[in-house]
Enzyme design. Sequence first.
Site, PDB file in Angstrom:
ATOM      1  CG  ASP A 185       5.594 -20.915 -61.625  1.00  0.00           C
ATOM      2  OD1 ASP A 185       5.072 -20.564 -62.696  1.00  0.00           O
ATOM      3  OD2 ASP A 185       6.818 -20.838 -61.392  1.00  0.00           O
ATOM      4  CG  ASN A 222       4.809 -19.197 -66.434  1.00  0.00           C
ATOM      5  OD1 ASN A 222       4.857 -19.248 -65.206  1.00  0.00           O
ATOM      6  ND2 ASN A 222       4.544 -18.089 -67.092  1.00  0.00           N
ATOM      7  CG  ASP A 248       6.530 -16.759 -63.829  1.00  0.00           C
ATOM      8  OD1 ASP A 248       6.048 -17.555 -62.982  1.00  0.00           O
ATOM      9  OD2 ASP A 248       5.850 -15.899 -64.409  1.00  0.00           O
ATOM     10  CG  ASP A 258       0.859 -19.718 -64.003  1.00  0.00           C
ATOM     11  OD1 ASP A 258       0.195 -20.771 -64.047  1.00  0.00           O
ATOM     12  OD2 ASP A 258       2.108 -19.698 -64.048  1.00  0.00           O
ATOM     13  CG  ASP A 268     -11.398 -10.550 -54.631  1.00  0.00           C
ATOM     14  OD1 ASP A 268     -12.133  -9.652 -54.179  1.00  0.00           O
ATOM     15  OD2 ASP A 268     -10.634 -11.219 -53.925  1.00  0.00           O
ATOM     16  CG  ASP A 270     -11.254  -5.657 -51.502  1.00  0.00           C
ATOM     17  OD1 ASP A 270     -10.836  -6.515 -50.714  1.00  0.00           O
ATOM     18  OD2 ASP A 270     -10.744  -4.517 -51.614  1.00  0.00           O
ATOM     19  CD  GLU A 312     -12.574  -7.315 -47.235  1.00  0.00           C
ATOM     20  OE1 GLU A 312     -11.614  -7.728 -46.547  1.00  0.00           O
ATOM     21  OE2 GLU A 312     -12.421  -6.675 -48.299  1.00  0.00           O
TER      22      GLU A 312
END
Length: 563
Positions: free
Chosen positions: A20, A22, A24, A28, A97, A198, A254
């Site tokens: 993280d 930033n 929160d 990210d 993905d 996926d 997958e």
Amino acid sequence: METWWKESVIYQIYPRSFNDSNDDGIGDLNGIRERLDYLADLGVDVLWLSPVYQSPNADNGYDISDYQAIMDEFGTMEDFDLLLKEAHEKGLKIVMDLVVNHTSDEHEWFVESRKSKDNPYRDYYIWKDGKADQAPNNWGSAFSGPAWKYDEQTGQWYLHIFAEKQPDLNWENERVRQSVYKMMTWWLDKGIDGFRMDVINLISKDQAFPDGETHGGAYGNSMEFCCNGPRVHAYLKEMNKEVLSKYDIVTVGEAPGATIEEAQRYAGSEENELNMVFQFEMMDIDHGKYGKWSPMPFDLKKMKANFKKWQEGLDGRGWNSLYWDNHDQPRIVSRWGSDKKAWRKKSAKMLALCLHMHQGTPYIYQGEELGMTNVRFPSIDAYHDIEILNAYRELVKETGAMREEEFMEGVYKLSRDNARTPMQWSDEAYAGFSSVEPWIGVNPNYTEINAKQEIADPDSVFHFYQRLIALRHTNKVVPYGTYRQYMEEDDNVYVFTREYEGQKLLVACNFSEQPQTVEWPDALLEEGYTPWIGNDSLKPFEKAVTLTPYEGIVWIKEETKKA
């Protein structure tokens, strides 16, 4: 045929839980960028990002509402472009993905599709009339409950093999396929290096939509009519021709329920579809009556039989993806090793050695290189995964098929949230992942297991992974060698060889907490083996060798050993 992606090691990042930047509580893109030096130092070649697209997060980003925008919580497209640029500068490739079996119900295609039966986007999804006020058939969702949702606005039902907010795309519609190919081309022109696809083998459904076998449950099995469907290979060949073949990229599909024969078609060098597939046979060997919610004890012979089947079955006819962990699987050291303090580090190294010495492309899931473990949150309320919550409602609250205590043991052992706790960077608050409380709980053992400590310790799991990766990069026998298994009936020790262009490796792994004496079969009693890599003192090759608990060792033929 030798090629770069066969010699690569791929590292999966689950962005929400990685780093993280930033404050929160949510990982990210800039957080990933901050850790690129760490990843380059580990030695991996490719970074696979779990979905970072715009999404309402019904299934942690696997429900996409805009394929060409970045989720607000993860940053901006400018942040992505900077990440891609800096990764490439450090010699790291980026794989995205690709989730195109379904979208979010908030995607503009579905928003339009549900407006009316004659909307131009209606046929982008699978809409059917019901039968006597019931669903079109008895199919069940992979996330529990029915696979159909009634929509009052138009009086029809739409198919969702996964969550209600994940309606399945209608791949029979050429406009859908061309829309997907256009989007893929947009990303590849931006400079990404491939796709992990996926549940890609679900995109073709049996158009008769027959009822499925119930197997004693409330709903029928939808997978027998969706997995490896009638036109899936035609669709992938079309995708390859129109998009994939135009770029030097890596693709992995997958493919739940894929057989050896199907995998040879998906990943065969002459088939012009994908480079490799993820299959799940091994991931099911400890599933019980209620699947992952009623786990069975680990059975090494089942694992060995599965490795033999896929290593031999794809040798020369396809390519294996090698993995223990990912965002959908628990931590392997807790699953098939030991997360007891006495054995965690050693069993994590043994498991790493075992996997990385097979033929195929290995995948490392974030934290696996640290020996991160499963977590035991105090109650169901601390869990976020929709699969867990739906199964809890169905098996515990609605049907009473399982007691809560019994169900929670399955959650602790095999649930997906085990993989989604924040990456453990340091012993600072919140494991150095963030300066505020993260979106999901941190594993309390972060003070003992974290990257800062492991980087400083030359005997750590992290440094062992570095060595394994380096051997793959410098010795062709590791990615390409032909596999042969020995001592198949042994309940505790896994032994196999690899051979390629004059080199031969002998691998032995003890999967137990007790010493195991190995008396080699005559076929392995060759002279010239010298110890190559191991997680204990490197012992010479002798007629009988005693492996310490959770020891893994590789010997190499001395006369062919490379400098």
